[in-house]
Enzyme design. Structure first.
Site, short mmCIF file in Angstrom:
data_model
loop_
_atom_site.label_atom_id
_atom_site.label_comp_id
_atom_site.label_asym_id
_atom_site.label_seq_id
_atom_site.Cartn_x
_atom_site.Cartn_y
_atom_site.Cartn_z
N HIS A 51 0.84 -1.20 0.00
CA HIS A 51 0.00 0.00 0.00
C HIS A 51 0.87 1.24 0.00
CE1 HIS A 51 -0.40 0.93 4.63
NE2 HIS A 51 0.84 0.73 4.28
N CYS A 70 5.69 6.30 4.47
CA CYS A 70 4.48 5.57 4.04
C CYS A 70 3.85 6.22 2.81
CB CYS A 70 3.47 5.50 5.17
SG CYS A 70 4.05 4.50 6.56
N HIS A 76 4.91 0.12 -0.48
CA HIS A 76 5.70 -0.75 0.41
C HIS A 76 4.75 -1.83 0.93
CE1 HIS A 76 3.84 2.17 3.13
NE2 HIS A 76 3.82 1.19 4.01
N HIS A 78 3.36 -4.97 3.78
CA HIS A 78 3.21 -5.40 5.17
C HIS A 78 2.79 -6.85 5.20
CE1 HIS A 78 3.49 -1.47 7.13
NE2 HIS A 78 2.78 -0.98 6.12
N ASP A 116 -4.93 -10.70 -0.26
CA ASP A 116 -3.61 -11.33 -0.15
C ASP A 116 -2.82 -11.17 -1.44
OD1 ASP A 116 -1.60 -12.75 1.15
OD2 ASP A 116 -2.30 -14.66 0.34
N HIS A 117 -1.56 -10.74 -1.29
CA HIS A 117 -0.65 -10.51 -2.42
C HIS A 117 -1.21 -9.49 -3.40
CE1 HIS A 117 1.33 -13.95 -0.69
NE2 HIS A 117 2.36 -13.76 -1.49
N GLU A 161 -0.56 -4.49 11.77
CA GLU A 161 0.16 -4.04 10.58
C GLU A 161 1.64 -4.39 10.70
OE1 GLU A 161 -0.79 -0.48 7.75
OE2 GLU A 161 0.40 0.26 9.42
NI NI Z 1 2.46 0.91 5.51
#
Ligand code: NI
Length: 172
Positions: A51, A70, A76, A78, A116-117, A161
């Site tokens: 995200h 961010c 990036h 998580h 997911d992914h 997160e």
């Molecule tokens: Ni983040």
């Protein structure tokens, strides 16, 4: 310390517990009956996602100041952990509040299949309009799962997160 709720500031007296609105009953949920033992069951599920935190209504310097790294344009990732907690009465026939495999399957079908992914900003239509903070992802997951669960069961969730940062949401 958190601010005093405005209802109390306005001088509204606390009502009798039997007639209080849900706001005064932390354990209240639609299926609860007085004296009924209730249990919470939790399934932890996992997803990886990318995200970027960015508010397109504001200039880049505002975004850099508010979101720091961010806001980096190339995204990036998580490793999210999502704890799904369902609370309700124990069914005398099964001994379950809810078969945890049902919860697992619902999470896989309704949430993980879409998250997911993925790149949340680009791949999940909801997050083209809503900034994919942990807070907003938690609300999104709650809304979807809430609609899929029996109304008599309460739902709350905790989205991790990072191993040190999590948010809780239990409806509104
Ligand atoms: Ni983040």
């Amino acid at each position: 310390m958190r601010p005093v709720p405005s209802l109390f500031k306005a001088g509204v007296r606390r009502l009798d517990p039997g007639t209080s609105p849900a706001i005064f009953q932390p354990n209240a949920f639609p299926g609860r009956k007085p004296g009924m033992p209730t249990v919470s069951v939790t399934r932890r599920v996992h997803f990886n996602a990318a995200h970027r935190l960015h508010n397109p209504a504001y200039p880049e310097d505002w975004n850099a100041r508010v979101y720091g790294v961010c806001a980096n344009p190339n995204y990036h990732g998580h490793n999210y952990e999502l704890d799904l907690t369902v609370t309700g009465a124990v069914d005398p026939e099964t001994g379950y509040v809810l078969d945890i495999n049902v919860l697992k399957r619902l999470a896989e079908e309704k949430l993980l299949a879409h998250l997911d992914h993925r790149n949340l900003n680009l791949d999940v239509p909801h997050f083209r309009e809503v900034i994919p903070t942990a807070e907003n992802i938690a609300i999104y997951c709650w809304e979807i799962l809430r609609a899929a669960l029996p109304p008599a069961l309460a739902l709350r969730l905790r989205l991790w997160e990072t191993p040190r940062n999590y948010v809780d949401f239990e409806g509104h």
